[in-house]
Design an enzyme around this catalytic site. Sequence first.
Site, PDB file in Angstrom:
ATOM      1  N   HIS A 173      27.662 -73.032  13.016  1.00  0.00           N
ATOM      2  CA  HIS A 173      28.373 -72.703  12.017  1.00  0.00           C
ATOM      3  C   HIS A 173      27.930 -71.860  10.941  1.00  0.00           C
ATOM      4  O   HIS A 173      27.333 -72.178  10.174  1.00  0.00           O
ATOM      5  CB  HIS A 173      28.840 -74.124  11.359  1.00  0.00           C
ATOM      6  CG  HIS A 173      29.504 -75.132  12.180  1.00  0.00           C
ATOM      7  ND1 HIS A 173      31.012 -75.088  12.387  1.00  0.00           N
ATOM      8  CD2 HIS A 173      29.215 -76.068  13.297  1.00  0.00           C
ATOM      9  CE1 HIS A 173      31.437 -75.992  13.339  1.00  0.00           C
ATOM     10  NE2 HIS A 173      30.286 -76.366  14.072  1.00  0.00           N
ATOM     11  N   GLU A 201      29.767 -70.538   8.496  1.00  0.00           N
ATOM     12  CA  GLU A 201      30.379 -70.633   7.250  1.00  0.00           C
ATOM     13  C   GLU A 201      29.888 -71.981   6.401  1.00  0.00           C
ATOM     14  O   GLU A 201      30.176 -71.875   5.249  1.00  0.00           O
ATOM     15  CB  GLU A 201      31.920 -71.324   7.624  1.00  0.00           C
ATOM     16  CG  GLU A 201      32.279 -72.627   8.420  1.00  0.00           C
ATOM     17  CD  GLU A 201      31.847 -72.581   9.757  1.00  0.00           C
ATOM     18  OE1 GLU A 201      31.374 -71.781  10.301  1.00  0.00           O
ATOM     19  OE2 GLU A 201      32.290 -73.677  10.544  1.00  0.00           O
ATOM     20  N   LYS A 221      41.705 -72.851  -4.941  1.00  0.00           N
ATOM     21  CA  LYS A 221      41.581 -73.408  -6.306  1.00  0.00           C
ATOM     22  C   LYS A 221      40.472 -72.549  -6.785  1.00  0.00           C
ATOM     23  O   LYS A 221      40.687 -71.931  -8.261  1.00  0.00           O
ATOM     24  CB  LYS A 221      40.952 -74.782  -6.120  1.00  0.00           C
ATOM     25  CG  LYS A 221      40.969 -75.401  -7.687  1.00  0.00           C
ATOM     26  CD  LYS A 221      42.441 -76.143  -7.686  1.00  0.00           C
ATOM     27  CE  LYS A 221      42.443 -77.017  -9.132  1.00  0.00           C
ATOM     28  NZ  LYS A 221      43.471 -77.769  -9.146  1.00  0.00           N
ATOM     29  N   SER A 239      52.099 -78.622 -17.175  1.00  0.00           N
ATOM     30  CA  SER A 239      51.378 -79.867 -17.237  1.00  0.00           C
ATOM     31  C   SER A 239      50.255 -79.830 -17.823  1.00  0.00           C
ATOM     32  O   SER A 239      49.564 -80.957 -18.285  1.00  0.00           O
ATOM     33  CB  SER A 239      51.200 -80.569 -15.884  1.00  0.00           C
ATOM     34  OG  SER A 239      49.993 -79.827 -15.235  1.00  0.00           O
ATOM     35  N   GLY A 240      49.477 -78.577 -18.161  1.00  0.00           N
ATOM     36  CA  GLY A 240      48.307 -78.907 -18.883  1.00  0.00           C
ATOM     37  C   GLY A 240      47.278 -78.380 -17.766  1.00  0.00           C
ATOM     38  O   GLY A 240      46.160 -78.060 -18.239  1.00  0.00           O
ATOM     39  N   GLY A 241      47.594 -78.549 -16.606  1.00  0.00           N
ATOM     40  CA  GLY A 241      46.577 -78.435 -15.516  1.00  0.00           C
ATOM     41  C   GLY A 241      46.320 -76.869 -15.179  1.00  0.00           C
ATOM     42  O   GLY A 241      47.256 -76.151 -15.538  1.00  0.00           O
ATOM     43  N   VAL A 242      45.379 -76.407 -14.186  1.00  0.00           N
ATOM     44  CA  VAL A 242      45.156 -75.093 -14.079  1.00  0.00           C
ATOM     45  C   VAL A 242      46.148 -74.503 -13.297  1.00  0.00           C
ATOM     46  O   VAL A 242      46.618 -73.505 -13.584  1.00  0.00           O
ATOM     47  CB  VAL A 242      43.657 -74.973 -13.453  1.00  0.00           C
ATOM     48  CG1 VAL A 242      43.281 -75.888 -12.436  1.00  0.00           C
ATOM     49  CG2 VAL A 242      43.349 -73.609 -13.389  1.00  0.00           C
ATOM     50  N   ASP A 243      46.674 -75.309 -12.355  1.00  0.00           N
ATOM     51  CA  ASP A 243      47.617 -74.715 -11.361  1.00  0.00           C
ATOM     52  C   ASP A 243      48.955 -74.156 -11.986  1.00  0.00           C
ATOM     53  O   ASP A 243      49.363 -72.901 -12.044  1.00  0.00           O
ATOM     54  CB  ASP A 243      47.973 -75.499 -10.086  1.00  0.00           C
ATOM     55  CG  ASP A 243      46.602 -75.974  -9.566  1.00  0.00           C
ATOM     56  OD1 ASP A 243      45.659 -75.309  -9.608  1.00  0.00           O
ATOM     57  OD2 ASP A 243      46.987 -77.032  -8.634  1.00  0.00           O
ATOM     58  N   SER A 244      49.497 -74.910 -12.789  1.00  0.00           N
ATOM     59  CA  SER A 244      50.841 -74.675 -13.478  1.00  0.00           C
ATOM     60  C   SER A 244      50.447 -73.780 -14.536  1.00  0.00           C
ATOM     61  O   SER A 244      51.204 -72.936 -14.960  1.00  0.00           O
ATOM     62  CB  SER A 244      51.482 -75.875 -14.107  1.00  0.00           C
ATOM     63  OG  SER A 244      50.933 -76.671 -15.209  1.00  0.00           O
ATOM     64  N   SER A 245      49.425 -73.879 -15.306  1.00  0.00           N
ATOM     65  CA  SER A 245      49.226 -72.628 -16.130  1.00  0.00           C
ATOM     66  C   SER A 245      48.881 -71.274 -15.783  1.00  0.00           C
ATOM     67  O   SER A 245      49.369 -70.400 -16.139  1.00  0.00           O
ATOM     68  CB  SER A 245      47.750 -73.281 -17.129  1.00  0.00           C
ATOM     69  OG  SER A 245      47.882 -74.490 -17.705  1.00  0.00           O
ATOM     70  N   CYS A 303      31.741 -72.478  17.603  1.00  0.00           N
ATOM     71  CA  CYS A 303      31.560 -73.772  18.120  1.00  0.00           C
ATOM     72  C   CYS A 303      32.607 -74.028  19.178  1.00  0.00           C
ATOM     73  O   CYS A 303      32.707 -73.279  20.070  1.00  0.00           O
ATOM     74  CB  CYS A 303      31.808 -75.020  17.065  1.00  0.00           C
ATOM     75  SG  CYS A 303      31.005 -76.464  17.579  1.00  0.00           S
ATOM     76  N   TYR A 304      33.660 -74.882  18.766  1.00  0.00           N
ATOM     77  CA  TYR A 304      34.767 -74.956  19.891  1.00  0.00           C
ATOM     78  C   TYR A 304      35.433 -73.805  20.281  1.00  0.00           C
ATOM     79  O   TYR A 304      35.755 -73.533  21.501  1.00  0.00           O
ATOM     80  CB  TYR A 304      35.789 -76.134  19.250  1.00  0.00           C
ATOM     81  CG  TYR A 304      37.033 -76.211  20.198  1.00  0.00           C
ATOM     82  CD1 TYR A 304      36.854 -77.055  21.435  1.00  0.00           C
ATOM     83  CD2 TYR A 304      38.384 -75.683  20.211  1.00  0.00           C
ATOM     84  CE1 TYR A 304      37.965 -77.308  22.296  1.00  0.00           C
ATOM     85  CE2 TYR A 304      39.356 -75.725  21.115  1.00  0.00           C
ATOM     86  CZ  TYR A 304      39.157 -76.980  22.195  1.00  0.00           C
ATOM     87  OH  TYR A 304      40.322 -76.745  22.914  1.00  0.00           O
ATOM     88  N   GLY A 326      36.478 -77.338  16.388  1.00  0.00           N
ATOM     89  CA  GLY A 326      37.531 -78.217  16.491  1.00  0.00           C
ATOM     90  C   GLY A 326      36.805 -79.498  17.102  1.00  0.00           C
ATOM     91  O   GLY A 326      35.674 -79.474  17.977  1.00  0.00           O
TER      92      GLY A 326
END
Length: 527
Positions: free
Chosen positions: A183, A185, A383, A237-243, A96-97, A69
């Site tokens: 870090h 990660e 995603k 919508s044709g996008g990946v999330d809604s599909s 870290c923090y 942070g």
Amino acid sequence: MDSPVSRTETSSSSVANQRVLVLDFGSQYAQLIARRVREQHVFCEIVRHDITAEQIRQHAPRGLILSGGPSSVYEPKAPRCDPKLFELGLPILGICYGMQLACDALGGRVDNCPNREYGPAKLQLVNHSDLFDGIPETTDVWMSHGDQVTRVSDDFTALARTSTCPIAAVKHRELPVYGLQFHPEVTHTPLGSLILRNFLMVVCGCEGTWRLGDFANETVQQIRRQVGDARVICGLSGGVDSSVTAALLYQAIGAQLSCILVDNGLLRKDEKAAVISEFTNHFHADLHVVTAEDKFLADLEGITDPTEKRRRIGRCFIECFASEAQEIQNARFLAQGTLYPDVIESGAAADGPAATIKLHHNVGGLPDELGFELIEPLRDLFKDEVRRLGLELGLPEDIVWRHPFPGPGLAVRCLGEITRDRLEVLREADAIAVNEIKAAGLYRDTAQAFVVLLPVQSVGVMGDSPTYDNAVALRCVNTDDFMTADWSRLPYDVLARISTRIINEVKGVNRVCYDISSKPPATIEWE
Ligand code: XMP
């Protein structure tokens, strides 16, 4: 449709009984930590830094990670955690923090260090610990800090050092509390994943059994229990999330799913046909296509202001969607493709200190007045996990890997007035650019690639005749999070092919420019 809207938490409690919580102290890397943990097949959630020990007990995690942070622990307003956390007996890893906070809480001292460290460093192990199993005595790590732990109480053992940071990793002698100043990660710490893995498997005793497939199966069961025999509406919508949302729902409830695709006349070339083909031929879903191009274009006539364009498109969309939804009998639920980063960024769930900083366009959607209960089956996923899930559900690569497309569609890429003719020019030019990028094998290396039609004409010469035609801009960016982005260094020959083809094949364009601005200060879209 008269029930009040309630946000249904499709929490994964049953999906992931071995979980780790990341307490967010405002780190830009909190999400990355969570992803790295999930890559080890351990379910992970980001929670507020001030979560109480009692609330943590209710989550029943195997371990806790305290994120980095921007604050300094010695500042009066620095975010702190519930001190009772350290009495839970749970393994804790401070990064870290997070390490500074743990040391400070347990009797150490943190100071601003004379040599701030931002960048690579050589870590040297000085004492053995299970956290560093398999790590060589000297290893590369990534540092990013102004403060450091300058003294630890006798309760701690220093595990590692760098040339400028004498206490770069610690372990408590009695408690399962560990700290890393660097870090693990980020990819610049090449063995960081192994260190995180040691924490998860060796220290926390996780087995690494969390799988996306299990997630999908359990989510399907959960949706069935929740929905009963009601109908669920899902906007496509044709996008990946809604599909992926629709594909998952189709797997769960089949014929009880109704999808609505609003054709606003602002979609990319062949986009509508692809969605219709996928969801009728492949999934046989009940698909309602609302043909509303005329309505949208009439409403946008003469409008050039980007905010006003968005406002009108949003309003038209809601009208079209709501009127179609009202025709669908027994509809009680509305499915939305909200993802985990949207949840964090909009502050809807975890809302840590970093959360309020980012407010993204993609969050929002339909108003509460529609009166549906929300189902958000992807709200625990990132995603890349959604993409993998889409492939597992049988969606084609074309949909799963499609670049993000803004809700207002081509309207915000058609600068100036929106007309059918201008949209057609834009659509054709865009399709050529994207196809050439795909043909060069660069589509997946690019986060977003599209064409913008400028409200600018310029002089040219074609054959023997002078022209005075439109200029278009090609915008291609690389980014992981869409919050910052850099322009893609596409090979000149690909740029040349795109330019030649657009000018030769798209009537009305005689000039192609390449956008070489990064975000910030520019944005990805032009409007
Ligand atoms: P900017 O242009 O702000 O875009 O750098 C960041 C990401 O958000 C997308 N974007 C939108 N998405 N409605 C959306 O659903 C919008 O109004 C909108 N504006 C930008 C953009 O395509 C990029 O992925």
